[in-house]
Design a protein around this motif. Structure first.
Motif, mmCIF file in Angstrom:
data_model
loop_
_atom_site.group_PDB
_atom_site.id
_atom_site.type_symbol
_atom_site.label_atom_id
_atom_site.label_comp_id
_atom_site.label_asym_id
_atom_site.label_seq_id
_atom_site.Cartn_x
_atom_site.Cartn_y
_atom_site.Cartn_z
ATOM 1 N N ALA B 298 44.025 42.773 50.134
ATOM 2 C CA ALA B 298 43.557 43.157 48.800
ATOM 3 C C ALA B 298 42.238 43.911 48.875
ATOM 4 O O ALA B 298 41.456 43.736 49.808
ATOM 5 C CB ALA B 298 43.391 41.907 47.938
ATOM 6 N N PRO B 300 38.843 44.973 46.315
ATOM 7 C CA PRO B 300 38.237 44.550 45.050
ATOM 8 C C PRO B 300 38.473 45.563 43.951
ATOM 9 O O PRO B 300 38.513 46.778 44.194
ATOM 10 C CB PRO B 300 36.747 44.428 45.398
ATOM 11 C CG PRO B 300 36.556 45.227 46.634
ATOM 12 C CD PRO B 300 37.852 45.242 47.360
ATOM 13 N N LYS B 369 41.393 40.840 42.849
ATOM 14 C CA LYS B 369 41.855 41.216 44.171
ATOM 15 C C LYS B 369 43.132 42.019 43.979
ATOM 16 O O LYS B 369 44.139 41.481 43.497
ATOM 17 C CB LYS B 369 42.126 39.960 45.017
ATOM 18 C CG LYS B 369 40.861 39.290 45.515
ATOM 19 C CD LYS B 369 41.130 37.972 46.204
ATOM 20 C CE LYS B 369 41.241 36.844 45.206
ATOM 21 N NZ LYS B 369 41.251 35.501 45.809
ATOM 22 N N ALA B 417 44.324 37.287 48.583
ATOM 23 C CA ALA B 417 43.479 38.090 49.474
ATOM 24 C C ALA B 417 44.338 38.876 50.452
ATOM 25 O O ALA B 417 44.050 40.035 50.775
ATOM 26 C CB ALA B 417 42.505 37.195 50.225
#
Lengths: 165, 426
Positions: B298, B300, B369, B417
């Motif tokens: 991922a 941000p 994410k 994530a």
């Protein structure tokens, strides 16, 4: 070479011949253009016929008959759509309905999507993508500014994208 | 915009020619029918699938193909009528035939059958049914494969309802449904019917697209084939109930009910399967004959707003070359564990987009994410996406592409994530 250019003997003049050429070359294309603009072949044929009559009457004073013809057709279609808009507002039934036509599905969808546009939006789309007119030419034909043409096209795209997605 | 421009350049001349030529051909005027010789199973689906699946997301997940479209004259809704001849092979994607990524050429599509309508036995396509009392639901004889392909017809009743029928190649009505119901626009009018052929259950449906901004909704019908045999063809059929009317052929009706019961049983199996989340500790890429595996890490992404706005922004972020599209929310769920709310937002793009599936996970609904999982576009017909978010760490996105012949599982065990994507060619 005006409307009286046909000789008294009835022999076609040069103007007659050139008008006939114009008719032969442009008529079908104009009917197609007008059909897309007003969504009715019957009305389109009437508009085109009127436009040709107008061209013939003004033949002597017209430098570019083809351009004049197209302007006449567009103006005629514009008048039709204005009338139709008034009819839609005040009458429950249009005086002339678009023909119901058996179409392939993708064209049926396209036709329905075009029907969701306002008259001016429809003009911009048809003139741009069928008649291949530039924004400047469309602006001249519609007697609006080029920025208005772009704005109308953006809005039309928004509607078409939604309708065709 | 380019695709739309291309389409306009390509199709406006064709439309103009078709209008002009039709005027001189009385056989092509008078009744608005959508000839299936110009309709492929796939060409319809893609364009109408967005709205359809937005409805179906709440009611049904369809794995089988969908064919059909109801036309509407917005100015004169009383003339709403359609006729689609549906080929036997219904599974399809939404792509145009002949395009590079279209699978349709690889699929045997039965050619259309001319279907002159016998006015004495059927409600004619184009006929306005006064009410459902006058709607013929007749079924003549048993249904067999010899009678396909079939035609879906639908229209309005004067009372404001809808009717839909499926007629075989001999113009016999296999099944019909009519519903005098609410006026157009309230989203309440719909009709569905189902009937079995062999091991398959066919379901025909008609319903409006729910679009709040459009008082007269677009209508479309669909037909899907639901096989009771292979597991991957099972669909959740939300609105099909055992009281589907096939009044004149009780044996078929009872068989349909039985098929539906079997379907429901299979559906429950699918639901059980959804709850499986593999505990994968290692994520890396690879491929073998049976499929591929890959990982996505991922990035941000900061965005607040509605789910739709976030999906659109995320789609634009990950698809900058195809940015004039709208995001579609596939799944929006908040898991709470130990007092922490974790929001799982699974997005894709509208059916005209090339966006795949994007996963967004956030604890504060602002900082996300973002993981572009790819997989496919959930709004494409025949594709389904099922999302199970177990808690704040574990979730699975299962993507099934019947037409594409692949099945993918994207799994995360670390709160989005990283995702592991396993794809199996089916």
């Amino acid at each position: 070479m005006g409307t009286s250019s046909r000789s008294e003997s009835g022999v076609p003049t040069d103007a007659d011949a050139r008008f006939a050429d114009l008719f032969a070359v442009e008529r079908d294309g104009m009917v197609r253009l007008a059909s897309l603009l007003v969504d009715s072949v019957a009305i389109a044929e009437e508009v085109v016929q009127e436009a040709f009559i107008s061209v013939r009457e003004k033949w002597e004073g017209v430098d570019r008959p083809g351009a004049y013809l197209r302007t006449s057709v567009v103006n005629g279609c514009s008048a039709v759509l204005r009338r139709r808009a008034i009819e839609d507002r005040f009458q429950t039934v249009r005086s002339a309905q678009p023909e119901i036509v058996d179409l392939p599905i993708h064209l049926f969808e396209l036709r329905a999507a075009l029907d969701c546009l306002t008259g001016r939006q429809r003009f911009v789309i048809v003139l741009r993508y069928f008649a291949d007119a530039s924004d400047h030419e469309i602006a001249q034909l519609m007697e609006v500014r080029s920025a208005t043409v772009r704005s109308l096209r953006r809005r039309a795209f928004s509607i078409l994208r939604k309708e065709l997605s | 915009m380019n695709a739309l421009e291309d389409r306009l350049r390509r199709e406006l001349p064709a439309l103009a020619s078709a209008l002009v030529e039709a005027k001189d051909d009385p056989r092509r005027t008078g009744v608005t029918t959508l000839g299936s010789d110009s309709v492929t199973a796939s060409s319809v689906v893609k364009r109408r699938t967005t709205a359809w699946l937005s409805v179906a997301a709440a009611t049904m997940l369809v794995v089988a193909g969908v064919v059909g479209l109801v036309s509407i004259d917005r100015k004169r809704p009383e003339t709403l009528v359609s006729s689609i001849e549906a080929p036997m092979v219904l599974a399809s994607s939404g792509d145009e035939p002949g395009t590079d990524d279209s699978p349709i050429d690889d699929r045997p599509v039965t050619s259309a059958v001319e279907s002159p309508i016998a006015t004495d036995v059927l409600n004619v396509d184009g006929e306005t049914v006064r009410s459902c009392d006058t709607f013929r639901r007749g079924v003549w004889g048993a249904v067999s494969t010899a009678e396909i392909p079939f035609t879906i017809r639908s229209g309005l009743t004067v009372a404001g309802g809808t009717w839909v029928s499926v007629d075989d190649a001999m113009n016999r009505r296999i099944a019909g449904e009519c519903q005098d119901s609410e006026a157009l626009g309230d989203g309440a009018v719909e009709a569905q019917l189902a009937w079995p052929i062999g091991d398959d259950v066919y379901v025909a449906s008609i319903w409006p697209s729910r679009n709040d901004s459009d008082p007269i909704p677009g209508w479309f019908n669909s037909i899907g084939r639901y096989s009771v045999t292979p597991l991957r063809s099972i669909a959740v059929i939300g609105r099909i109930t055992p009281d589907v009317e096939l009044p004149n052929v009780p044996d078929i009706a009872s068989a349909a009910v039985e098929r539906e019961r079997q379907l429901i049983g299979k559906i429950e199996q699918v639901r059980d399967l959804r709850n499986y989340v593999s505990s994968l500790g290692v994520v890396d890429g690879g491929a073998d004959a049976s499929g591929t595996s890959a990982s996505v890490t991922a990035v941000p992404f900061v965005r607040d707003g509605s789910a739709e706005e976030i999906c659109t922004a995320a789609g634009i972020e990950t698809n900058p070359a195809d940015h004039e599209r709208d995001g579609v929310v596939v799944h929006d769920e908040t898991s709470t564990i130990d007092g922490v709310d974790t929001r799982w937002l699974i997005c894709t793009g509208d059916s005209a987009s090339g966006w795949g599936v994007t996963a967004l996970v956030s604890d504060d609904e602002v900082n996300w994410k973002l993981s572009p999982l790819g997989l496919g576009n959930s709004t494409h017909a025949g594709d389904t996406t099922e999302v199970v978010a177990l808690d704040s760490a574990n979730a699975t996105v299962h993507y099934e592409s019947l037409v594409g012949g692949r099945s993918s599982n994207a799994t995360t065990i670390d709160g989005g994530a990283t995702w592991r994507i396993d794809t199996v060619v089916t």
